[in-house]
Design a protein around this motif. Sequence first.
Motif, short mmCIF file in Angstrom:
data_model
loop_
_atom_site.label_atom_id
_atom_site.label_comp_id
_atom_site.label_asym_id
_atom_site.label_seq_id
_atom_site.Cartn_x
_atom_site.Cartn_y
_atom_site.Cartn_z
N HIS A 216 0.86 -1.18 0.00
CA HIS A 216 0.00 0.00 0.00
C HIS A 216 0.90 1.23 0.00
O HIS A 216 1.45 1.59 1.02
CB HIS A 216 -0.90 0.00 1.25
N LEU A 217 1.09 1.83 -1.18
CA LEU A 217 1.95 3.00 -1.29
C LEU A 217 1.34 4.03 -2.22
O LEU A 217 0.60 3.69 -3.13
CB LEU A 217 3.32 2.66 -1.89
N ALA A 218 1.70 5.26 -1.99
CA ALA A 218 1.30 6.32 -2.90
C ALA A 218 2.16 6.20 -4.15
O ALA A 218 3.35 5.95 -4.07
CB ALA A 218 1.50 7.68 -2.24
N TYR A 219 1.55 6.36 -5.31
CA TYR A 219 2.31 6.31 -6.55
C TYR A 219 2.99 7.64 -6.79
O TYR A 219 2.36 8.69 -6.80
CB TYR A 219 1.40 5.99 -7.74
N THR A 220 4.30 7.58 -6.96
CA THR A 220 5.06 8.76 -7.33
C THR A 220 6.10 8.32 -8.36
O THR A 220 6.50 7.16 -8.38
CB THR A 220 5.81 9.38 -6.13
N PRO A 221 6.54 9.22 -9.23
CA PRO A 221 7.57 8.84 -10.21
C PRO A 221 8.83 8.27 -9.55
O PRO A 221 9.43 7.34 -10.06
CB PRO A 221 7.85 10.14 -10.95
N SER A 222 9.21 8.81 -8.40
CA SER A 222 10.42 8.29 -7.76
C SER A 222 10.22 6.87 -7.25
O SER A 222 11.13 6.06 -7.27
CB SER A 222 10.85 9.20 -6.60
N ARG A 223 9.03 6.54 -6.79
CA ARG A 223 8.76 5.16 -6.35
C ARG A 223 8.70 4.21 -7.53
O ARG A 223 9.08 3.06 -7.42
CB ARG A 223 7.45 5.10 -5.56
N ARG A 224 8.20 4.69 -8.66
CA ARG A 224 8.15 3.84 -9.85
C ARG A 224 9.56 3.42 -10.24
O ARG A 224 9.79 2.30 -10.65
CB ARG A 224 7.49 4.58 -11.00
N ALA A 225 10.50 4.34 -10.11
CA ALA A 225 11.87 4.06 -10.50
C ALA A 225 12.59 3.17 -9.50
O ALA A 225 13.55 2.49 -9.85
CB ALA A 225 12.63 5.38 -10.66
N SER A 226 12.16 3.15 -8.26
CA SER A 226 12.86 2.34 -7.26
C SER A 226 12.42 0.88 -7.39
O SER A 226 11.24 0.58 -7.43
CB SER A 226 12.60 2.85 -5.85
N SER A 227 13.36 0.00 -7.45
CA SER A 227 13.07 -1.42 -7.66
C SER A 227 13.03 -2.15 -6.33
O SER A 227 13.88 -1.97 -5.48
CB SER A 227 14.14 -2.03 -8.55
N ARG A 228 12.05 -2.99 -6.18
CA ARG A 228 11.94 -3.86 -5.01
C ARG A 228 12.32 -5.29 -5.36
O ARG A 228 12.06 -6.21 -4.61
CB ARG A 228 10.52 -3.82 -4.45
N ALA A 229 12.93 -5.48 -6.53
CA ALA A 229 13.29 -6.82 -6.98
C ALA A 229 14.10 -7.60 -5.94
O ALA A 229 13.83 -8.77 -5.71
CB ALA A 229 14.02 -6.76 -8.31
N PRO A 230 15.11 -6.98 -5.29
CA PRO A 230 15.86 -7.75 -4.29
C PRO A 230 14.96 -8.27 -3.16
O PRO A 230 15.17 -9.37 -2.65
CB PRO A 230 16.89 -6.76 -3.76
N LEU A 231 13.96 -7.50 -2.78
CA LEU A 231 13.04 -7.96 -1.74
C LEU A 231 12.15 -9.09 -2.26
O LEU A 231 11.91 -10.07 -1.56
CB LEU A 231 12.16 -6.81 -1.23
N LEU A 232 11.67 -8.95 -3.47
CA LEU A 232 10.80 -9.98 -4.04
C LEU A 232 11.51 -11.32 -4.17
O LEU A 232 10.89 -12.37 -4.03
CB LEU A 232 10.24 -9.53 -5.39
N THR A 233 12.81 -11.30 -4.43
CA THR A 233 13.54 -12.56 -4.55
C THR A 233 13.68 -13.27 -3.21
O THR A 233 14.00 -14.45 -3.17
CB THR A 233 14.95 -12.35 -5.15
N ARG A 234 13.43 -12.58 -2.11
CA ARG A 234 13.49 -13.20 -0.79
C ARG A 234 12.24 -14.04 -0.49
O ARG A 234 12.22 -14.83 0.42
CB ARG A 234 13.62 -12.15 0.30
#
Length: 71
Positions: A46-64
């Motif tokens: 649950h996050l607010a959509y912002t261009p800076s959040r779109r650019a930040s990747s959570r891939a390392p967390l998802l691989t956990r």
Amino acid sequence: MARLGAGLGMRLVGWTRRASPQRAVHGLTLVSLEELFAAADVVSLHLAYTPSRRASSRAPLLTRMKPERGS
């Protein structure tokens, strides 16, 4: 979401930038982001959509996350 999960009998873990006892309700245990993604079978973001959040990747967390279990 915590109330819904608790009603379904889920063990609840969560993370917030503003951790406080008031946020740990309905049996929710607050943990680090790394612990959350490693322990959870289901993650609800649950996050607010912002261009800076779109650019930040959570891939390392998802691989956990746990590998998919057969249906």
